[in-house]
Design a protein around this motif. Structure first.
Motif, PDB file in Angstrom:
ATOM      1  N   LYS A 234      43.522  27.594  21.600  1.00  0.00           N
ATOM      2  CA  LYS A 234      42.067  27.094  21.527  1.00  0.00           C
ATOM      3  C   LYS A 234      41.716  26.871  19.998  1.00  0.00           C
ATOM      4  CE  LYS A 234      38.428  25.825  24.042  1.00  0.00           C
ATOM      5  NZ  LYS A 234      38.626  24.853  25.223  1.00  0.00           N
ATOM      6  N   LEU A 235      41.355  25.625  19.658  1.00  0.00           N
ATOM      7  CA  LEU A 235      40.821  25.536  18.608  1.00  0.00           C
ATOM      8  C   LEU A 235      39.208  25.013  18.710  1.00  0.00           C
ATOM      9  CD1 LEU A 235      43.590  23.600  17.078  1.00  0.00           C
ATOM     10  CD2 LEU A 235      43.073  25.790  16.526  1.00  0.00           C
ATOM     11  N   ILE A 236      38.306  25.747  17.907  1.00  0.00           N
ATOM     12  CA  ILE A 236      36.797  25.297  17.963  1.00  0.00           C
ATOM     13  C   ILE A 236      36.359  24.976  16.850  1.00  0.00           C
ATOM     14  CG2 ILE A 236      34.766  25.994  18.791  1.00  0.00           C
ATOM     15  CD1 ILE A 236      35.836  27.944  20.831  1.00  0.00           C
ATOM     16  N   SER A 237      35.877  23.721  16.665  1.00  0.00           N
ATOM     17  CA  SER A 237      34.987  23.432  15.497  1.00  0.00           C
ATOM     18  C   SER A 237      33.431  24.109  15.344  1.00  0.00           C
ATOM     19  CB  SER A 237      34.971  22.063  15.340  1.00  0.00           C
ATOM     20  OG  SER A 237      33.981  21.591  14.118  1.00  0.00           O
ATOM     21  N   GLY A 238      33.295  24.962  14.684  1.00  0.00           N
ATOM     22  CA  GLY A 238      32.067  25.720  14.703  1.00  0.00           C
ATOM     23  C   GLY A 238      32.397  27.150  15.534  1.00  0.00           C
ATOM     24  N   GLY A 239      31.428  27.694  16.331  1.00  0.00           N
ATOM     25  CA  GLY A 239      31.507  29.084  17.029  1.00  0.00           C
ATOM     26  C   GLY A 239      31.939  28.735  18.345  1.00  0.00           C
ATOM     27  N   PRO A 240      32.215  30.050  18.969  1.00  0.00           N
ATOM     28  CA  PRO A 240      32.474  29.735  20.360  1.00  0.00           C
ATOM     29  C   PRO A 240      31.466  29.449  21.519  1.00  0.00           C
ATOM     30  CG  PRO A 240      32.578  32.093  20.021  1.00  0.00           C
ATOM     31  CD  PRO A 240      32.280  31.452  18.607  1.00  0.00           C
ATOM     32  N   MET A 241      29.967  29.897  20.956  1.00  0.00           N
ATOM     33  CA  MET A 241      28.904  29.339  22.011  1.00  0.00           C
ATOM     34  C   MET A 241      28.475  28.131  21.548  1.00  0.00           C
ATOM     35  SD  MET A 241      28.263  32.184  23.621  1.00  0.00           S
ATOM     36  CE  MET A 241      26.573  32.091  24.333  1.00  0.00           C
ATOM     37  N   MET A 242      28.256  27.394  20.549  1.00  0.00           N
ATOM     38  CA  MET A 242      27.688  26.130  20.400  1.00  0.00           C
ATOM     39  C   MET A 242      28.833  25.116  19.721  1.00  0.00           C
ATOM     40  SD  MET A 242      23.746  26.965  19.232  1.00  0.00           S
ATOM     41  CE  MET A 242      23.370  25.005  19.603  1.00  0.00           C
TER      42      MET A 242
ATOM     43  N   LYS B 264      18.084  34.127  33.631  1.00  0.00           N
ATOM     44  CA  LYS B 264      17.528  35.217  32.870  1.00  0.00           C
ATOM     45  C   LYS B 264      17.937  35.048  31.413  1.00  0.00           C
ATOM     46  CE  LYS B 264      17.748  40.309  32.461  1.00  0.00           C
ATOM     47  NZ  LYS B 264      18.110  41.534  33.221  1.00  0.00           N
ATOM     48  N   GLY B 265      18.985  34.385  31.346  1.00  0.00           N
ATOM     49  CA  GLY B 265      19.620  34.475  29.781  1.00  0.00           C
ATOM     50  C   GLY B 265      19.090  33.157  29.098  1.00  0.00           C
ATOM     51  N   CYS B 266      18.380  32.232  29.738  1.00  0.00           N
ATOM     52  CA  CYS B 266      18.185  30.776  29.036  1.00  0.00           C
ATOM     53  C   CYS B 266      16.798  31.174  28.240  1.00  0.00           C
ATOM     54  CB  CYS B 266      17.855  29.939  29.957  1.00  0.00           C
ATOM     55  SG  CYS B 266      17.105  28.208  29.459  1.00  0.00           S
ATOM     56  N   PRO B 267      17.029  30.870  26.875  1.00  0.00           N
ATOM     57  CA  PRO B 267      16.041  31.132  26.030  1.00  0.00           C
ATOM     58  C   PRO B 267      14.421  30.197  26.164  1.00  0.00           C
ATOM     59  CG  PRO B 267      17.525  30.076  24.976  1.00  0.00           C
ATOM     60  CD  PRO B 267      18.204  30.409  26.067  1.00  0.00           C
TER      61      PRO B 267
ATOM     62  N   VAL C 152      18.372  23.963  24.674  1.00  0.00           N
ATOM     63  CA  VAL C 152      18.906  24.377  23.071  1.00  0.00           C
ATOM     64  C   VAL C 152      20.207  24.104  23.003  1.00  0.00           C
ATOM     65  CG1 VAL C 152      16.658  24.927  22.406  1.00  0.00           C
ATOM     66  CG2 VAL C 152      18.355  26.471  23.138  1.00  0.00           C
ATOM     67  N   GLU C 153      20.860  23.953  24.243  1.00  0.00           N
ATOM     68  CA  GLU C 153      22.544  23.768  24.055  1.00  0.00           C
ATOM     69  C   GLU C 153      23.070  25.205  23.355  1.00  0.00           C
ATOM     70  OE1 GLU C 153      23.902  19.951  22.469  1.00  0.00           O
ATOM     71  OE2 GLU C 153      22.603  19.155  23.698  1.00  0.00           O
TER      72      GLU C 153
ATOM     73  N   PRO D 258      30.762  25.050  34.638  1.00  0.00           N
ATOM     74  CA  PRO D 258      30.702  24.454  33.170  1.00  0.00           C
ATOM     75  C   PRO D 258      29.020  24.002  32.979  1.00  0.00           C
ATOM     76  CG  PRO D 258      31.578  23.107  34.706  1.00  0.00           C
ATOM     77  CD  PRO D 258      31.559  24.312  35.341  1.00  0.00           C
ATOM     78  N   LEU D 259      27.953  25.052  33.108  1.00  0.00           N
ATOM     79  CA  LEU D 259      26.682  24.576  33.090  1.00  0.00           C
ATOM     80  C   LEU D 259      26.227  24.008  31.899  1.00  0.00           C
ATOM     81  CD1 LEU D 259      25.345  28.161  34.655  1.00  0.00           C
ATOM     82  CD2 LEU D 259      25.813  26.019  35.889  1.00  0.00           C
ATOM     83  N   ALA D 260      26.544  24.422  30.647  1.00  0.00           N
ATOM     84  CA  ALA D 260      26.144  24.003  29.434  1.00  0.00           C
ATOM     85  C   ALA D 260      26.756  22.599  29.417  1.00  0.00           C
ATOM     86  CB  ALA D 260      26.524  25.029  28.310  1.00  0.00           C
ATOM     87  N   ALA D 261      27.998  22.522  29.577  1.00  0.00           N
ATOM     88  CA  ALA D 261      28.576  21.269  29.434  1.00  0.00           C
ATOM     89  C   ALA D 261      27.991  20.096  30.134  1.00  0.00           C
ATOM     90  CB  ALA D 261      30.078  21.459  30.026  1.00  0.00           C
ATOM     91  N   ASN D 262      27.705  20.510  31.597  1.00  0.00           N
ATOM     92  CA  ASN D 262      27.022  19.310  32.173  1.00  0.00           C
ATOM     93  C   ASN D 262      25.707  19.035  31.829  1.00  0.00           C
ATOM     94  OD1 ASN D 262      29.298  19.386  34.038  1.00  0.00           O
ATOM     95  ND2 ASN D 262      28.287  20.830  35.429  1.00  0.00           N
ATOM     96  N   ILE D 263      24.835  19.970  31.441  1.00  0.00           N
ATOM     97  CA  ILE D 263      23.482  19.780  30.924  1.00  0.00           C
ATOM     98  C   ILE D 263      23.787  18.977  29.476  1.00  0.00           C
ATOM     99  CG2 ILE D 263      21.458  21.050  30.178  1.00  0.00           C
ATOM    100  CD1 ILE D 263      22.177  23.380  32.101  1.00  0.00           C
ATOM    101  N   LYS D 264      24.479  19.509  28.690  1.00  0.00           N
ATOM    102  CA  LYS D 264      24.580  18.709  27.385  1.00  0.00           C
ATOM    103  C   LYS D 264      25.099  17.325  27.529  1.00  0.00           C
ATOM    104  CE  LYS D 264      26.668  21.018  24.147  1.00  0.00           C
ATOM    105  NZ  LYS D 264      27.873  21.824  23.294  1.00  0.00           N
ATOM    106  N   ALA D 265      25.989  17.105  28.458  1.00  0.00           N
ATOM    107  CA  ALA D 265      26.541  15.601  28.790  1.00  0.00           C
ATOM    108  C   ALA D 265      25.176  14.770  29.068  1.00  0.00           C
ATOM    109  CB  ALA D 265      27.416  15.608  29.794  1.00  0.00           C
TER     110      ALA D 265
END
Length: 424
Positions: free
Chosen positions: A309-317, A359-362, A391-392, A405-412
């Protein structure tokens, strides 16, 4: 996982033989090339002018010859217009027009920032001169320097605060001169005691500047979270931070402001974190804009073994890379490389309605519902359920035991709606 790269000084990397400068390195209109194939260039020479007010010029970070103007791949895999320069290795550089802050007006400061091509280097890429030109400048009472760096693995801002603290303070003073009623606050999470001590020493005796220590809590470095933590003011997608009297810039951006205003230097380099369990020499590097990720990895020792796995940036965003043939842009902050890809190995199962994503959503949203709505393509309902307030940060996907893949769906879906808004 910051301990992997946080304790070694910043290392300057030599640029590659071929440098690629994308015309879209910021929010707004792409830059327009002002050079053609065969033209000689030097460091600090403008090679593309801003395409409008919400745009930013691009400068060469090496001396050499324009090889071609063509489309090249960015970190998202899109083909965008680019200028390719063959580096001659001579590092011939233009002369810059230095200035004293006391001799500059507010308009002079903003103009020098604009001319230097400074944009938000924390990821968003919003042109800094636009951010420093709000409709009601007299209402700005907080200039926040985002030194929280809450993303796992990344430590470039941390090293900048340790090694370039004076430049950071002077950059903040440049911005404070534009907003004489504002207070400058350098915001640092409490897991960075060395940076806190160093910045407190740097601001000692300075009027209108203080260091504020925050809880180590992801995503405290998100703009809205940072503003709320420091001022108690809330920002949503319908307003800008300036509407609640705040302007937020990250550490690297404020240092770039110092170089632009005081030294007269355009933005041609940035600090870049190389981290993860797959790399030989994880640390922070001073890299030229236009240098490829492949050249960076080669210069830093490469991989221990082939990463999954290669990620541009960090693993969360951050976002997964197709390959390493991608150039560093003004907003490129890191590459994180992993021997294993736990996301690929995870098995997605039905939602069990546990509420961990809620609970985890800021932003106090219901990511499980928003993801379902996004998958069904219901744009109106997505907007009604406040999907644009996301805020992705990726906290929902991280906490989900069903590995959805919650964040991926919402981001799209957010990207789709934002694109439609821009067209209108």
């Amino acid at each position: 996982m910051k301990e992997i790269s946080m304790d070694q000084p910043i290392t300057v990397l030599a640029p590659g033989k071929e440098m690629v400068y994308l015309m879209s390195q910021h929010i707004g209109a792409p830059a327009k090339p002002v050079v053609k194939k065969g033209d000689p260039v030097i460091i600090g020479q403008m090679i593309a002018e801003a395409g409008g007010f919400v745009s930013s010029p691009v400068y060469s970070s090496v001396s050499g010859t324009v090889k071609t103007l063509e489309k090249r791949k960015n970190a998202l895999g899109d083909m965008v217009d680019a200028i390719v320069i063959e580096n001659d290795g001579q590092d011939t550089e233009t002369e810059y027009s230095a200035a004293e802050l006391d001799a500059l007006s507010k308009e002079d400061i903003i103009k020098r920032i604009q001319d230097a091509g400074v944009v938000g280097m924390g990821g968003a890429g919003f042109p800094t001169h636009v951010k420093l030109s709000p409709k009601e400048p007299d209402k700005i009472d907080h200039i926040l320097v985002n030194g929280s760096e809450c993303e796992p693995y990344l430590t470039s801002d941390y090293r900048c605060m340790l090694e370039n603290s004076d430049e950071l303070v002077q950059g903040l003073m440049c911005i404070l001169k534009v907003f004489p009623k504002a207070e400058g606050v350098i915001c640092i999470e409490n897991n960075k005691p060395a940076a806190i001590e160093k910045m407190r020493e740097a601001v000692a005796g300075r009027e209108r500047i203080r260091v504020e220590v925050m809880q180590t809590k992801y995503p405290e470095g998100a703009e809205r979270s940072l503003i709320y933590a420091i001022t108690g003011r809330e920002v949503n997608s319908s307003i800008l931070p300036a509407d609640v009297g705040c302007i937020v810039n990250n550490v690297d951006t404020v240092i770039a402001v110092y170089e632009a205003v005081i030294k007269g230097k355009p933005l041609t380099h940035r600090i870049f974190t190389v981290s993860g369990d797959a790399v030989v020499n994880p640390k922070n590097y001073d890299v030229r804009i236009g240098m490829s990720y492949a050249d960076i990895l080669e210069e830093t020792g490469g991989f221990k073994s082939r990463p999954e796995k290669l990620i541009s940036g960090g693993p969360m965003m951050g976002f997964a890379l197709f390959g390493l043939d991608v150039p560093v842009t003004k907003t490129s902050g890191a590459i994180t490389c992993f021997l294993k890809d736990p996301v690929k190995e995870a098995v997605t199962t039905p939602c069990i309605k546990c509420g961990r994503c809620v609970k985890g959503c800021p932003a106090h949203l219901m990511p499980c519902d928003l993801s379902d709505i996004a998958e069904h393509g219901d744009k109106d309902r997505f907007a009604e359920r406040y999907g644009m307030e996301c805020v992705e940060c990726g906290s929902c996907s991280y906490t989900c035991p069903a590995k959805r893949p919650l964040a991926a769906n919402i981001k799209a879906m957010r990207r789709t709606l934002l694109a439609e808004r821009r067209k209108k």
